[in-house]
Design an enzyme around this catalytic site. Structure first.
Site, PDB file in Angstrom:
ATOM      1  NE  ARG A  15     103.340  74.122  80.465  1.00 19.87           N
ATOM      2  CZ  ARG A  15     102.817  74.874  80.751  1.00 19.87           C
ATOM      3  NH1 ARG A  15     101.078  75.072  80.923  1.00 19.87           N
ATOM      4  NH2 ARG A  15     102.618  76.290  79.111  1.00 19.87           N
ATOM      5  CG  HIS A 207     101.643  78.610  72.689  1.00 19.51           C
ATOM      6  ND1 HIS A 207     102.459  78.126  73.606  1.00 19.51           N
ATOM      7  CD2 HIS A 207     100.782  78.737  73.125  1.00 19.51           C
ATOM      8  CE1 HIS A 207     102.044  76.931  74.201  1.00 19.51           C
ATOM      9  NE2 HIS A 207     100.596  77.501  73.876  1.00 19.51           N
ATOM     10  CG  HIS A 209      95.825  76.201  72.262  1.00 19.83           C
ATOM     11  ND1 HIS A 209      95.590  75.307  73.013  1.00 19.83           N
ATOM     12  CD2 HIS A 209      97.104  76.775  71.901  1.00 19.83           C
ATOM     13  CE1 HIS A 209      96.239  75.045  73.956  1.00 19.83           C
ATOM     14  NE2 HIS A 209      97.712  76.072  73.927  1.00 19.83           N
ATOM     15  CB  CYS A 240      90.360  74.228  73.762  1.00 21.89           C
ATOM     16  SG  CYS A 240      89.980  75.719  74.210  1.00 21.89           S
ATOM     17  CG  ASN A 249      99.052  73.040  73.057  1.00 20.97           C
ATOM     18  OD1 ASN A 249      99.704  73.700  73.475  1.00 20.97           O
ATOM     19  ND2 ASN A 249      99.375  72.162  74.017  1.00 20.97           N
TER      20      ASN A 249
END
Lengths: 298, 298
Positions: A15, A207, A209, A240, A249
């Site tokens: 996703r 989460h 990046h 990004c 990520n």
């Protein structure tokens, strides 16, 4: 603060990783990706989203994907839903876990979902209520927790407030996203200390990046702060939108290499994930962005 | 253990980064690289090596490079020297700081320099003596400190012993190299605890490769262990001869991004380093391997 003995990885590649890919990816490919990741042992695979097909065309096949998905017992396949319409479509496709999202900065909230942070919570309340009516488990995302591309610094206390509101709405877990990958270790620690004053650490997922190469180091810092759930993306899929050409990520393989090295259990087979990362990267015609993935398969 | 307030970065891109490049790089390009890095504030730039031109053809121009180098006051430009012949050539070219190297594993020692670890120390003794006679400052490298591609695990106590021997030979500082980038946080911590029982922490530099994506996290762990010197390579130059296609040295830009984020002084301008990283990567016809470098310039 003791490090967790076991960590749950939430795979978001299908996703968050794929949503900004410019070339349409066939549902068959996405389905194979989700099923391979689940077979590798990932306990949670976010498989799609029910957002505007006009705004995010890559996710348009999510309903078909969920309908065709062969589910493994014990694996969760949450879908991102922005509103009641998205939730209805998700329910119709057989989704049983959903993720809601808000921002910890006004600038990002306005530009991403065209409303204030306060208004976003008001809008989500009926979505959360309807999810509860259907016994859909809810996960919450807070974005820009360590900085915003529009507003700059974000106060840890604001993140803590938004995270608590998501739990109040019925979310089981809140994922705190460093959307632009700007954070470093001490910022992560300060953030977690602030959030943990409001909600239990076992309700927090991080989460990260890897935009500035800090993803794995920030996972390490979070582990040392007692966090036991992390979002990550196979082969480092994703980019990004605020830094063209930047890394996406934090890669599932790199995080798994760290966890395996620390003796923390995940139930996930690193080599299988690396092979899946090489496969999906080849499908997309790009290099594997996971360093551990490249090294393991070389 | 308190983190250092100031860190010294040792730029090894022009030597460790370039040495395995297959296509000859003009001395002009290497010279520009070294001078740009020094101008960006790197206090130490390892600029070449005086090893066999047959074995490492890319370093054949090192004598010319050192002769033509415009030195900045206060910047050190060590060269790698394997033996008396190399040291003589280095002295002849005007080198005033040199680096010696040994391995912490027998398998790597035999294959890299065709002698045992003990014999390597015997062979280096006259080199160190001659360096002292010429007031050449010495740095020592120990390779394979967290694992060996031939022997597997390496005991921290063995690394500590070899590090101490290098100080006994007259080295000011010992750089502990995770040559194959295999280590994770707890291994780094155990290693540093063992070595610090034998030599002062201020004599230790850490040298990480990003092969499995752990470079920045391992720097963070070392900082928390009181280490204040790190080898790194602009744009992540360098590869791993034991893993084709794998990432090289931890990127100077990624380490600097961490240090800047933690408020640790370096005296180095991150943007200048990133621009130099983009420039040398373009010269080599490859993508920038530093994530922070890519993001900063996007």
């Amino acid at each position: 603060m003791a490090r967790p003995a076991r960590v749950r990885l939430i795979e978001v590649g299908p996703r968050d990783g794929l949503q900004n890919e410019p070339v349409p990816i066939p549902v068959e490919t996405k389905l194979a990706l989700v099923e391979r990741l689940a077979a590798a042992g990932l306990p949670v695979v976010e498989a799609g989203s029910f957002v505007s097909a006009r705004r995010v065309p890559q996710m348009a096949g999510s309903a078909e994907l969920y309908r065709r998905l062969k589910r493994r017992p014990g694996t969760a396949y949450p879908a991102l839903v922005p509103n009641l319409q998205g939730l209805a479509a998700a329910l119709d496709a057989g989704v049983t876990e959903a993720a809601l999202f808000i921002s910890a900065s006004e600038g990002f909230s306005q530009r991403n979902i065209a409303c204030s942070m306060a208004e976003s919570l008001v809008r989500l309340a009926p979505v959360a209520g309807e999810a509860a009516n259907h016994r859909v488990r809810l996960r919450g995302y807070v974005s820009c927790v360590l900085g915003c591309p529009y507003d700059g610094a974000v106060a840890p206390e604001t993140v803590a407030e938004m995270a608590e509101r998501l739990l109040d709405l019925g979310c089981d877990e809140v994922s705190l996203g460093d959307t632009i990958g700007i954070g470093t270790a001490d910022g992560v620690r300060r953030l977690l200390e602030a959030v943990a004053r409001r909600i239990p650490r076992e309700r927090i997922a991080m989460h990260f990046h890897d935009t500035y190469g800090q993803g794995v180091a920030n996972v390490l810092t979070s582990l040392d702060e007692g966090i036991a759930a992390f979002d990550c993306s196979v082969a480092g899929l994703g980019g990004c939108p605020f830094a063209a050409g930047a890394t996406g990520n934090v890669a599932t393989e790199d995080v798994l290499y760290l966890l395996d090295g620390l003796g923390i259990e995940t139930g996930i087979d690193l080599r299988s994930v690396a092979e899946t990362g090489a496969w999906i990267s080849a499908q997309l015609g790009r290099d594997v962005a996971s360093r551990a993935g490249r090294a393991l398969l070389s």
